[in-house]
Design a protein around this motif. Structure first.
Motif, PDB file in Angstrom:
ATOM      1  N   GLY A 174     128.280 106.324 -56.252  1.00  0.00           N
ATOM      2  CA  GLY A 174     128.880 107.560 -55.789  1.00  0.00           C
ATOM      3  C   GLY A 174     130.350 107.420 -55.459  1.00  0.00           C
ATOM      4  O   GLY A 174     130.960 106.361 -55.670  1.00  0.00           O
ATOM      5  N   SER A 175     130.910 108.509 -54.924  1.00  0.00           N
ATOM      6  CA  SER A 175     132.335 108.565 -54.611  1.00  0.00           C
ATOM      7  C   SER A 175     132.567 109.125 -53.217  1.00  0.00           C
ATOM      8  O   SER A 175     131.754 109.904 -52.711  1.00  0.00           O
ATOM      9  N   LEU A 176     133.661 108.722 -52.644  1.00  0.00           N
ATOM     10  CA  LEU A 176     134.150 109.278 -51.387  1.00  0.00           C
ATOM     11  C   LEU A 176     135.667 109.320 -51.455  1.00  0.00           C
ATOM     12  O   LEU A 176     136.285 108.489 -52.140  1.00  0.00           O
ATOM     13  N   ARG A 177     136.243 110.263 -50.720  1.00  0.00           N
ATOM     14  CA  ARG A 177     137.692 110.265 -50.562  1.00  0.00           C
ATOM     15  C   ARG A 177     138.017 110.206 -49.078  1.00  0.00           C
ATOM     16  O   ARG A 177     137.628 111.095 -48.312  1.00  0.00           O
ATOM     17  N   LEU A 178     138.726 109.158 -48.702  1.00  0.00           N
ATOM     18  CA  LEU A 178     139.166 108.996 -47.326  1.00  0.00           C
ATOM     19  C   LEU A 178     140.555 109.598 -47.154  1.00  0.00           C
ATOM     20  O   LEU A 178     141.375 109.548 -48.075  1.00  0.00           O
ATOM     21  N   GLY A 207     136.611 111.183 -43.603  1.00  0.00           N
ATOM     22  CA  GLY A 207     136.058 111.199 -44.945  1.00  0.00           C
ATOM     23  C   GLY A 207     134.982 110.161 -45.214  1.00  0.00           C
ATOM     24  O   GLY A 207     134.401 110.138 -46.291  1.00  0.00           O
ATOM     25  N   GLY A 208     134.735 109.289 -44.243  1.00  0.00           N
ATOM     26  CA  GLY A 208     133.696 108.296 -44.443  1.00  0.00           C
ATOM     27  C   GLY A 208     132.318 108.921 -44.393  1.00  0.00           C
ATOM     28  O   GLY A 208     132.151 110.104 -44.104  1.00  0.00           O
ATOM     29  N   GLY A 209     131.320 108.109 -44.683  1.00  0.00           N
ATOM     30  CA  GLY A 209     129.950 108.596 -44.646  1.00  0.00           C
ATOM     31  C   GLY A 209     129.008 107.677 -45.380  1.00  0.00           C
ATOM     32  O   GLY A 209     129.359 106.542 -45.722  1.00  0.00           O
ATOM     33  N   LEU A 210     127.808 108.188 -45.621  1.00  0.00           N
ATOM     34  CA  LEU A 210     126.770 107.453 -46.332  1.00  0.00           C
ATOM     35  C   LEU A 210     126.685 107.968 -47.761  1.00  0.00           C
ATOM     36  O   LEU A 210     126.595 109.179 -47.985  1.00  0.00           O
ATOM     37  N   LEU A 218     142.504 107.690 -49.995  1.00  0.00           N
ATOM     38  CA  LEU A 218     141.894 106.611 -50.752  1.00  0.00           C
ATOM     39  C   LEU A 218     140.692 107.199 -51.488  1.00  0.00           C
ATOM     40  O   LEU A 218     139.685 107.531 -50.860  1.00  0.00           O
ATOM     41  N   GLN A 219     140.847 107.369 -52.792  1.00  0.00           N
ATOM     42  CA  GLN A 219     139.746 107.846 -53.624  1.00  0.00           C
ATOM     43  C   GLN A 219     138.916 106.638 -54.043  1.00  0.00           C
ATOM     44  O   GLN A 219     139.446 105.697 -54.641  1.00  0.00           O
ATOM     45  N   MET A 220     137.647 106.683 -53.711  1.00  0.00           N
ATOM     46  CA  MET A 220     136.760 105.552 -53.993  1.00  0.00           C
ATOM     47  C   MET A 220     135.657 106.007 -54.935  1.00  0.00           C
ATOM     48  O   MET A 220     134.855 106.882 -54.580  1.00  0.00           O
ATOM     49  N   ARG A 223     138.516 101.075 -59.563  1.00  0.00           N
ATOM     50  CA  ARG A 223     137.541 101.953 -58.896  1.00  0.00           C
ATOM     51  C   ARG A 223     138.188 102.791 -57.797  1.00  0.00           C
ATOM     52  O   ARG A 223     137.777 103.936 -57.587  1.00  0.00           O
ATOM     53  N   PHE A 224     139.153 102.231 -57.077  1.00  0.00           N
ATOM     54  CA  PHE A 224     139.799 102.913 -55.955  1.00  0.00           C
ATOM     55  C   PHE A 224     141.223 103.292 -56.341  1.00  0.00           C
ATOM     56  O   PHE A 224     141.891 102.556 -57.088  1.00  0.00           O
ATOM     57  N   THR A 225     141.691 104.399 -55.789  1.00  0.00           N
ATOM     58  CA  THR A 225     143.063 104.843 -56.016  1.00  0.00           C
ATOM     59  C   THR A 225     143.668 105.315 -54.705  1.00  0.00           C
ATOM     60  O   THR A 225     143.088 106.168 -54.024  1.00  0.00           O
ATOM     61  N   ILE A 226     144.825 104.765 -54.373  1.00  0.00           N
ATOM     62  CA  ILE A 226     145.557 105.212 -53.190  1.00  0.00           C
ATOM     63  C   ILE A 226     146.585 106.250 -53.622  1.00  0.00           C
ATOM     64  O   ILE A 226     147.209 106.124 -54.686  1.00  0.00           O
TER      65      ILE A 226
END
Length: 114
Positions: free
Chosen positions: A16-20, A8-11, A80-82, A66-69
Protein backbone atom coordinates in the motif's frame (compact mmCIF):
# COMPACT_ATOMS: atom_id res chain seq x y z
CA UNK A 1 12.68 28.79 16.12
CA UNK A 2 10.32 26.54 14.20
CA UNK A 3 7.83 23.86 15.20
CA UNK A 4 7.28 20.83 12.98
CA UNK A 5 4.11 18.77 13.00
CA UNK A 6 3.93 15.46 11.17
CA UNK A 7 0.73 13.80 10.03
CA UNK A 8 -0.48 11.11 7.67
CA UNK A 9 0.77 7.98 9.39
CA UNK A 10 -1.37 4.95 10.00
CA UNK A 11 -1.84 1.24 9.43
CA UNK A 12 -1.54 -0.05 5.88
CA UNK A 13 -1.12 -3.44 4.25
CA UNK A 14 2.08 -4.38 2.50
CA UNK A 15 2.10 -2.97 -1.00
CA UNK A 16 0.00 0.00 0.00
CA UNK A 17 0.78 3.70 0.06
CA UNK A 18 0.79 6.57 2.50
CA UNK A 19 1.66 10.23 2.22
CA UNK A 20 3.20 11.91 5.22
CA UNK A 21 3.09 15.66 5.73
CA UNK A 22 5.31 17.89 7.82
CA UNK A 23 3.88 21.33 8.50
CA UNK A 24 6.27 24.02 9.70
CA UNK A 25 5.22 26.90 11.92
CA UNK A 26 6.96 29.45 9.73
CA UNK A 27 8.11 29.91 6.19
CA UNK A 28 10.44 27.24 4.85
CA UNK A 29 11.23 29.18 1.69
CA UNK A 30 14.76 29.93 2.92
CA UNK A 31 15.33 26.52 4.47
CA UNK A 32 17.03 24.31 1.92
CA UNK A 33 17.86 21.27 4.02
CA UNK A 34 14.87 19.36 5.36
CA UNK A 35 14.25 15.69 5.62
CA UNK A 36 12.50 12.64 6.96
CA UNK A 37 13.95 10.13 9.39
CA UNK A 38 12.49 7.02 10.92
CA UNK A 39 13.06 4.94 14.01
CA UNK A 40 11.89 1.37 14.40
CA UNK A 41 11.67 -0.30 17.82
CA UNK A 42 15.11 -1.24 19.10
CA UNK A 43 16.88 0.49 16.22
CA UNK A 44 18.66 3.77 15.71
CA UNK A 45 17.00 6.67 13.95
CA UNK A 46 17.94 6.63 10.29
CA UNK A 47 17.67 8.99 7.36
CA UNK A 48 14.90 8.13 4.93
CA UNK A 49 14.90 11.03 2.49
CA UNK A 50 16.09 14.61 2.50
CA UNK A 51 16.62 17.79 0.58
CA UNK A 52 20.26 18.79 0.89
CA UNK A 53 21.54 22.32 1.40
CA UNK A 54 22.63 22.21 -2.24
CA UNK A 55 19.10 21.57 -3.42
CA UNK A 56 19.41 17.92 -4.35
CA UNK A 57 17.69 14.94 -2.76
CA UNK A 58 19.07 11.96 -0.88
CA UNK A 59 17.32 8.66 -0.24
CA UNK A 60 18.19 5.65 1.84
CA UNK A 61 18.97 2.70 -0.40
CA UNK A 62 16.12 0.77 1.17
CA UNK A 63 13.50 3.27 -0.07
CA UNK A 64 14.89 4.33 -3.44
CA UNK A 65 12.30 3.95 -6.15
CA UNK A 66 9.48 3.63 -3.62
CA UNK A 67 9.53 6.89 -1.60
CA UNK A 68 9.53 10.46 -2.89
CA UNK A 69 10.22 13.61 -0.90
CA UNK A 70 8.64 16.85 -2.05
CA UNK A 71 7.88 20.28 -0.68
CA UNK A 72 5.37 23.08 -1.07
CA UNK A 73 6.98 26.28 0.17
CA UNK A 74 3.72 28.18 -0.16
CA UNK A 75 2.18 25.81 2.39
CA UNK A 76 5.32 25.52 4.54
CA UNK A 77 5.01 21.77 4.15
CA UNK A 78 7.27 18.88 3.23
CA UNK A 79 5.82 15.59 2.08
CA UNK A 80 6.94 11.99 1.93
CA UNK A 81 5.06 9.85 -0.57
CA UNK A 82 5.55 6.20 0.33
CA UNK A 83 4.57 3.52 -2.18
CA UNK A 84 4.98 -0.25 -2.24
CA UNK A 85 5.26 -0.26 1.53
CA UNK A 86 6.89 -3.21 3.24
CA UNK A 87 6.63 -4.47 6.83
CA UNK A 88 10.21 -3.33 7.38
CA UNK A 89 9.08 0.24 6.76
CA UNK A 90 7.21 0.12 10.07
CA UNK A 91 8.58 2.90 12.28
CA UNK A 92 7.91 6.30 13.73
CA UNK A 93 8.66 8.87 11.04
CA UNK A 94 10.12 12.23 12.00
CA UNK A 95 10.52 15.46 10.12
CA UNK A 96 13.84 17.28 10.56
CA UNK A 97 15.50 20.60 9.90
CA UNK A 98 19.22 20.17 10.61
CA UNK A 99 20.38 23.79 10.73
CA UNK A 100 21.19 26.02 12.61
CA UNK A 101 20.22 23.56 15.34
CA UNK A 102 18.34 20.31 14.78
CA UNK A 103 14.58 20.69 14.88
CA UNK A 104 12.37 17.62 15.13
CA UNK A 105 8.68 16.99 15.03
CA UNK A 106 6.88 14.66 17.41
CA UNK A 107 6.72 11.87 14.86
CA UNK A 108 3.95 9.91 13.18
CA UNK A 109 3.58 6.14 13.41
CA UNK A 110 3.59 4.07 10.25
CA UNK A 111 2.69 0.41 10.58
CA UNK A 112 2.80 -1.92 7.60
CA UNK A 113 1.14 -5.30 8.03
CA UNK A 114 2.18 -8.36 6.06
Amino acid sequence: QVQLVESGGGLVQAGGSLRLSCAASRSIFSIAAMGWYRQAPGKQRELVAAFTSGGSTNYADSVKGRFTISRDNAKNTVYLQMNSLKPEDTAVYYCNIPFPIPYWGQGTQVTVSS
